[in-house]
Design an enzyme around this catalytic site. Structure first.
Site, PDB file in Angstrom:
ATOM      1  N   GLN A 101       0.808  -1.209   0.000  1.00 54.90           N
ATOM      2  CA  GLN A 101       0.000   0.000   0.000  1.00 54.90           C
ATOM      3  C   GLN A 101       0.849   1.271   0.000  1.00 54.90           C
ATOM      4  O   GLN A 101       0.304   2.370   0.068  1.00 54.90           O
ATOM      5  CB  GLN A 101      -0.933  -0.004   1.219  1.00 54.90           C
ATOM      6  N   HIS A 168      -1.330   0.104   5.626  1.00 55.50           N
ATOM      7  CA  HIS A 168      -1.980   1.050   6.536  1.00 55.50           C
ATOM      8  C   HIS A 168      -1.128   2.271   6.882  1.00 55.50           C
ATOM      9  O   HIS A 168      -0.982   2.640   8.048  1.00 55.50           O
ATOM     10  CB  HIS A 168      -2.404   0.346   7.817  1.00 55.50           C
ATOM     11  N   GLU A 261     -15.705   2.553   8.854  1.00 61.06           N
ATOM     12  CA  GLU A 261     -16.312   3.571   9.708  1.00 61.06           C
ATOM     13  C   GLU A 261     -16.336   4.939   9.052  1.00 61.06           C
ATOM     14  O   GLU A 261     -15.391   5.332   8.353  1.00 61.06           O
ATOM     15  CB  GLU A 261     -15.528   3.697  11.024  1.00 61.06           C
ATOM     16  N   TYR A 271     -11.447   6.323  19.375  1.00 59.09           N
ATOM     17  CA  TYR A 271     -12.405   5.576  18.559  1.00 59.09           C
ATOM     18  C   TYR A 271     -12.306   4.066  18.757  1.00 59.09           C
ATOM     19  O   TYR A 271     -13.010   3.312  18.098  1.00 59.09           O
ATOM     20  CB  TYR A 271     -12.271   6.018  17.097  1.00 59.09           C
ATOM     21  N   TYR A 282      -9.224 -10.883  10.769  1.00 60.13           N
ATOM     22  CA  TYR A 282      -9.249 -11.742   9.588  1.00 60.13           C
ATOM     23  C   TYR A 282      -9.093 -13.219   9.923  1.00 60.13           C
ATOM     24  O   TYR A 282      -9.495 -14.078   9.147  1.00 60.13           O
ATOM     25  CB  TYR A 282      -8.171 -11.304   8.595  1.00 60.13           C
TER      26      TYR A 282
END
Length: 389
Positions: A101, A168, A261, A271, A282
């Site tokens: 990513q 991430h 979210e 949060y 997973y």
């Protein structure tokens, strides 16, 4: 089937799709279950779609005052693009650590761009011992001459700590409406617990001055064992942030297996990730829902199954007047654009538009059109305008 009852004001939208940015996720099918009668069929498209250009793994875009765009490609290119699709590569861009990513990330303009010429960039850089992390820098965009380039590149923020893996990073950026503060989304790098660790900035939204210094009214300034840059915590993978007309900051983030979210970002709020989530791990291990731990801020919308959200805007243009004040979120594995409507501090999914491609980025053009970047190799730049009647 697990309990999907959430705290008061939380909307659950049940629509079948899969999380497309996590390495563990797989495509779960294209059938969509409609959660309420106010969501139109996914094949309804109240816009016409025109292809403008194509790119190699585009990630972000932003508009210049003259209507041209800056577009990043993950492998390390920054491109100047006009509205007819002509592209010019910009020189002197930083070297990026590409893979998974990671790579080149976000690009936004400084609030005073027309006088300063500054743009802000995020990307992934390598560290020691096979580690890496995101960084944010500003630079002057020099558009004079035949070869535009960047000058005076200066790093102002670094993801801390650098860790192994290639997931991430988040590294989305947005300025507050008054231009005084820079907010940066910092993902938890698929490491879970750092989201709750205040000695690092993983899994956090941070708030800085434009030069990278820390405002002294940040909520954790002066607190032992807490970084003063932290604004909120308990996040996972933040891939979109937007301010509404009332100055409220919203973010969307990918949940684990399901549980994406939409959050109203509040000063010092936690949060809850990875302690609570509307999704599960997973490997099948259950995560308690937000309603089991009311001390954590619950999302305003949780998508179960996942939509795999990407870029996000809150629309303010006149070309689609009925949509003013609505959010638009790109969907990766859901291959859609998701429209969200608001009523004060509550939110719900209003419509979903099937795009038949993974959508990486959504932006509003200077004349109110929606501009969309598809994900991956050959990802197209699309201009969306109202359907002719």
């Amino acid at each position: 089937m697990r309990n999907l009852t959430l705290a008061t004001g939380l909307s659950i939208i049940l629509i079948a799709c899969s999380n497309g940015d996590d390495a563990q996720a797989t495509k779960s099918g294209s059938e969509e279950a409609q959660a309420s009668s106010d969501i139109s069929p996914v094949d309804r498209k109240p816009f016409e779609k025109a292809e403008v250009a194509s790119f190699d793994e585009p990630w972000a875009m932003t508009f210049l005052p003259d209507g041209r765009m800056l577009v990043t490609e993950k492998k390390g290119k920054l491109l100047l693009v006009d509205q007819k699709g002509a592209k010019t590569e910009i020189g002197n861009v930083p070297e990026v650590d590409y893979g998974g990513q990671g790579g080149f990330g976000d690009v936004i303009l400084a609030p005073d761009f027309e006088t300063s010429g500054l743009i802000y960039l995020s990307w992934v850089e390598s560290g020691d011992d096979d580690t890496r992390g995101a960084v944010v820098a500003h630079a002057k965009l020099d558009l004079q001459g035949t070869q535009p380039d960047l000058k005076e590149l200066k790093t102002i923020w670094t993801q801390n700590p650098k860790v192994t893996g290639r997931g991430h990073y988040s590294h989305r950026m947005i300025f507050s409406p008054d231009g005084k503060y820079l907010f940066i989304g910092s993902g938890e790098r698929q490491k879970f617990d750092p989201s709750q660790d205040m000695t690092g900035n993983l899994g956090k939204i941070v708030r800085l001055f434009p030069d990278g210094s820390v405002p002294q009214d940040n909520p954790f300034v002066g607190q032992d064992d807490a970084l003063p840059e932290i604004w909120s915590l308990g996040h996972r993978n933040i891939l979109g942030m937007a301010f509404d007309a009332e100055g409220r900051l919203w973010n969307q983030e990918m949940g684990p297996k399901d549980g994406d979210e939409l959050n109203l970002v509040q000063r010092s709020a936690n949060y809850g990730y990875p302690i609570v989530s509307e999704g599960d791990h997973y490997d099948g291990k259950k995560i308690p829902n937000h309603d089991t731990r009311p001390e954590f801020a619950a999302p305003k919308i949780a998508w179960v199954p996942t939509i795999a959200p990407s870029g996000m805007i809150i629309y303010s243009g006149d070309l689609f007047p009925a949509w003013k004040g609505n959010a638009f979120i790109g969907g990766l594995a859901s291959e859609a654009i998701i429209r969200v409507s608001f009523d004060g501090e509550t939110a719900k999914e209003a419509e979903r538009y099937a795009m038949d491609q993974r959508i990486r980025e959504v932006e509003q053009g200077p004349e109110g059109a929606l501009w969309v970047l598809e994900d991956g190799e050959g990802g197209r730049l699309l201009k969306l305008t109202p359907t002719s009647r």
